[in-house]
Design an enzyme around this catalytic site. Structure first.
Site, mmCIF file in Angstrom:
data_model
loop_
_atom_site.group_PDB
_atom_site.id
_atom_site.type_symbol
_atom_site.label_atom_id
_atom_site.label_comp_id
_atom_site.label_asym_id
_atom_site.label_seq_id
_atom_site.Cartn_x
_atom_site.Cartn_y
_atom_site.Cartn_z
ATOM 1 N N ARG A 101 51.495 36.989 42.406
ATOM 2 C CA ARG A 101 51.681 36.679 40.987
ATOM 3 C C ARG A 101 51.508 37.968 40.192
ATOM 4 N NH1 ARG A 101 49.308 36.072 36.374
ATOM 5 N NH2 ARG A 101 47.317 36.723 37.271
ATOM 6 N N LYS A 140 45.883 50.273 38.298
ATOM 7 C CA LYS A 140 44.521 49.894 37.927
ATOM 8 C C LYS A 140 43.524 50.987 38.303
ATOM 9 C CE LYS A 140 44.665 45.511 36.369
ATOM 10 N NZ LYS A 140 44.003 44.981 35.180
ATOM 11 N N ASN A 169 51.770 39.388 30.229
ATOM 12 C CA ASN A 169 52.381 40.695 30.486
ATOM 13 C C ASN A 169 53.582 40.560 31.408
ATOM 14 O OD1 ASN A 169 50.576 42.520 29.086
ATOM 15 N ND2 ASN A 169 49.029 41.963 30.587
ATOM 16 N N ASP A 202 39.883 40.190 38.334
ATOM 17 C CA ASP A 202 40.179 40.718 37.005
ATOM 18 C C ASP A 202 40.986 39.737 36.168
ATOM 19 O OD1 ASP A 202 40.041 42.858 35.094
ATOM 20 O OD2 ASP A 202 42.157 43.241 35.486
ATOM 21 N N ASP A 203 41.872 38.979 36.790
ATOM 22 C CA ASP A 203 42.693 38.025 36.032
ATOM 23 C C ASP A 203 41.848 36.886 35.478
ATOM 24 O OD1 ASP A 203 45.280 39.297 36.786
ATOM 25 O OD2 ASP A 203 44.650 38.682 38.773
ATOM 26 N N TYR A 209 50.565 51.673 33.298
ATOM 27 C CA TYR A 209 50.249 50.260 33.485
ATOM 28 C C TYR A 209 51.145 49.433 32.577
ATOM 29 C CZ TYR A 209 47.670 46.432 35.374
ATOM 30 O OH TYR A 209 47.356 45.293 36.049
ATOM 31 N N GLU A 245 43.208 41.190 42.346
ATOM 32 C CA GLU A 245 44.189 41.390 41.283
ATOM 33 C C GLU A 245 45.481 40.636 41.578
ATOM 34 O OE1 GLU A 245 45.212 42.736 37.638
ATOM 35 O OE2 GLU A 245 43.341 43.369 38.624
ATOM 36 N N ASP A 246 45.938 39.855 40.626
ATOM 37 C CA ASP A 246 47.240 39.196 40.667
ATOM 38 C C ASP A 246 47.440 38.329 41.910
ATOM 39 O OD1 ASP A 246 47.778 40.245 38.241
ATOM 40 O OD2 ASP A 246 49.262 41.690 38.887
#
Length: 628
Positions: free
Chosen positions: A219, A237, A475, A331-332, A166, A308-309
């Site tokens: 993203r 993940k 990140n 999660d973000d 990750y 996610e993202d």
């Protein structure tokens, strides 16, 4: 039992009798000197006495292997197909009896290497490499041929392997995803699949999916729009769900919603594997998401969906639409917020301050996207949980975007979530101006803009706060707002620092500082484990708060003395277990639990442990029809 023995005498089915008795033992209590304990949804292990007292062979094909009862897995595959199935393949660890009964004897070298020796070989190969992206590929090649060995390596060496599978390495892996694609993993849904998704999900070969991680690639970390190349994120993940959270690998599914891409580099790339069309927008985009959600919910009614993202302009809208009707979370937004809250609570302990007076802090958040606002929302909720009134809690926040401090004067251009944190005065102030005027005690970076925290900003921050808390959370490391070395250097070692991706220890004036990694992997595996084990109807804000508090409480005095605000990654499975237990208790308290019985709740910790996947080799038998 008497009837079964009679059947055995006549039809020689003792094996099936024993297996029946094992399954029939639902409560995992001691029986004489033996104990049944369920270790995952597809395995039941029988232990006799103390595990550690068994004397294992040192030579031969049983070297290092237990001879205690392990319930076999029945599989439809046989012959050489088993050797190409990552879920069932053991490579050279297959014993000769298995090679015979599964019909591939002679297709492997004769010498048997057990799981421990195989792991040593993998570690030696990885450690011989100097390139992290090459190490990532070695691990993914292993992932594609032997999932048990892959997850054994992760579980036993999570501190070493997490940065490879990750952040920060996965960012580069995503950029190269199409050019290095060898074997498909996960599912892809695109506009041309509209009307077919409900049928498409049945192409997935596993019936018992517990967790789906889905991205639209818009993203990816701080790298922007990577389209279908973003599949590396759900894969990474879910590897952490398995290794850290104990979700069995056949119960997870990575997904990309390929809505196109606006990245001109990908449009020009002849090897790009995704849809080379501009991104869907408006109703067409949300209809794509909606059909996907209906399709997976139809096949797997209790599945947890982790968003996610997704880009900031869509992430909150999607979460708001589904969070009350589906078991899902972003999660973000929520995971990052919960993890950051845990880190701040730990940092307050390190400063010797009251962790229940969060509203007394002054919090400057750089970044008003989905992650930044998500963190602010979770922190605000925590303040209210601690007894602060909402107005006082909101006044603790200073949230900025590229145009400066969010102010009421531009509320027409802000989302509802952003407007909640817009201030009456001083809209448009820069970061340095805010620091000089309001003297924040906490600085959080969630911008994806590398180097945003300058020396001038950090030194001004240190003037107004004896031990400032600085979290550079973007990140990968290339887009972190500042490095650990910079933060410690510019504050003369007084700051408490954490980052989204790991940094090495920093030596300054003879002192060694150990930066913490504020990574969502501390939260989402345990949250997912708890929610799926109890069949929670939804993920609530209070579950996220409880998860954060549980994580913060696992911080040891030794961790604090080293300047860390998170426990060691080596304890991640215990962290996930503890979070799962507390999430289940909360789901039960508010009436959201649908799976567990009251009897199972009475021995909750043992039950959760029994549901956590342990990567070990178990016997395989070919599924055959037995006629009597």
């Amino acid at each position: 039992l008497f009837c079964l023995l009679l059947l055995h005498q006549r039809y020689n089915i003792l094996t099936y009798s024993i297996m029946f008795l094992a399954v029939a033992s639902k409560r995992f209590s001691a029986v004489g000197s033996c104990q049944f304990r369920r270790t995952s949804g597809m395995k039941i292990r029988l232990f006799s006495g103390n595990d550690e007292n068994e004397e294992l062979d040192e030579e031969g094909e049983w070297a290092g292997c237990t001879k205690r009862f392990l319930k076999p897995i029945q599989i439809s595959t046989r012959g050489p197909d088993i050797l190409t199935s990552p879920l069932f393949n053991k490579g050279t660890a297959f014993k000769m009896g298995e090679r015979d009964r599964l019909r591939f004897r002679g297709l492997l070298p004769p010498r048997r290497l057990n799981l421990a020796i195989q792991k040593q070989r993998v570690l030696q190969t990885i450690r011989a490499e100097t390139s992290n992206i090459r190490k990532y590929r070695i691990l993914e090649e292993l992932h594609d041929r032997n999932e048990t060995l892959y997850h054994r390596v992760l579980v036993d060496h999570i501190e070493e392997m997490a940065p490879l599978i990750y952040t920060p390495t996965v960012g580069q892996a995503c950029k190269e995803f199409s050019s290095t694609l060898r074997r498909p993993r996960g599912m892809y849904f695109a506009q041309e699949d509209r009307g077919h998704m409900c049928a498409m999900v049945y192409n997935w070969p596993h019936d018992d999916v517990h967790v789906i991680c889905v991205t639209d690639g818009s993203r990816i970390l701080g790298l922007g729009d990577l389209g279908a190349n973003g599949m590396g994120i759900p894969i990474g993940k879910l590897s952490l769900y398995c290794a850290a959270g104990g979700i069995a690998p056949h119960r997870v599914m990575p997904v990309v919603l390929d809505a196109g891409t606006n990245n001109p580099v990908l449009h020009a790339d002849p090897f790009y594997a995704g849809v080379k069309e501009p991104r869907l927008e408006g109703a067409a985009y949300y209809e794509l998401v909606d059909e996907f959600m209906q399709a997976v919910r139809n096949r797997w009614p209790n599945v947890l969906v982790q968003f996610e993202d997704f880009s900031s302009d869509k992430a909150q809208t999607i979460l708001n639409k589904y969070r009350e009707k589906h078991l899902c979370f972003n999660d973000d937004i929520q995971g990052t917020g919960s993890t950051t809250l845990a880190g701040i609570l730990g940092a307050l302990r390190a400063r010797g301050e009251d962790v229940n007076a969060l509203a007394d802090q002054r919090i400057l958040i750089a970044g008003a996207g989905s992650a930044g606002i998500g963190v602010a929302q979770v922190l605000l909720q925590a303040m209210v949980e601690q007894g602060a009134n909402e107005e006082k809690a909101r006044n603790a926040f200073f949230v900025t975007d590229k145009d400066g401090l969010l102010g009421k004067d531009r509320s027409t251009n802000l989302s509802n979530e952003q407007t909640l944190f817009a201030r009456e005065n001083d809209g448009g102030l820069s970061l340095v101006e805010i620091v000089k005027k309001y003297k924040p005690t906490i600085l959080l970076g969630l911008t994806g803009f590398g180097g945003l925290f300058t020396e001038n900003l950090i030194t001004e921050l240190a003037k107004g706060c004896e031990r400032p808390i600085i979290f550079a959370l973007s990140n990968p490391t290339t887009v972190a707002e500042c490095t650990a070395e910079q933060a410690y250097d510019w504050t003369d070692g007084k700051c408490i620092f954490a980052s989204g991706s790991p940094f090495d220890p920093v030596v300054l004036d003879g002192r060694t500082f150990y930066p913490s990694q504020c990574n969502n992997m501390y939260i989402f595996p345990g949250l997912g484990l708890g929610a799926t084990v109890c069949g929670s109807k939804k993920v609530t804000d209070r579950m996220l708060y409880i998860a954060a508090v549980t994580l913060a409480n696992m911080l040891s005095e030794e961790d604090l003395s080293m300047g860390r605000v998170f426990p060691s990654l080596s304890t991640i499975r215990d962290v996930s277990f503890r979070i799962a237990v507390e999430v289940i208790k909360e789901a039960d308290r508010v009436g959201l639990r649908t799976k567990m019985t009251h009897n199972q709740m009475s021995y909750l910790e043992d039950y959760v442990k029994s549901k956590m996947y342990e990567p070990i080799y178990v016997p395989l038998v070919e599924k055959r029809e037995v006629r009597i």
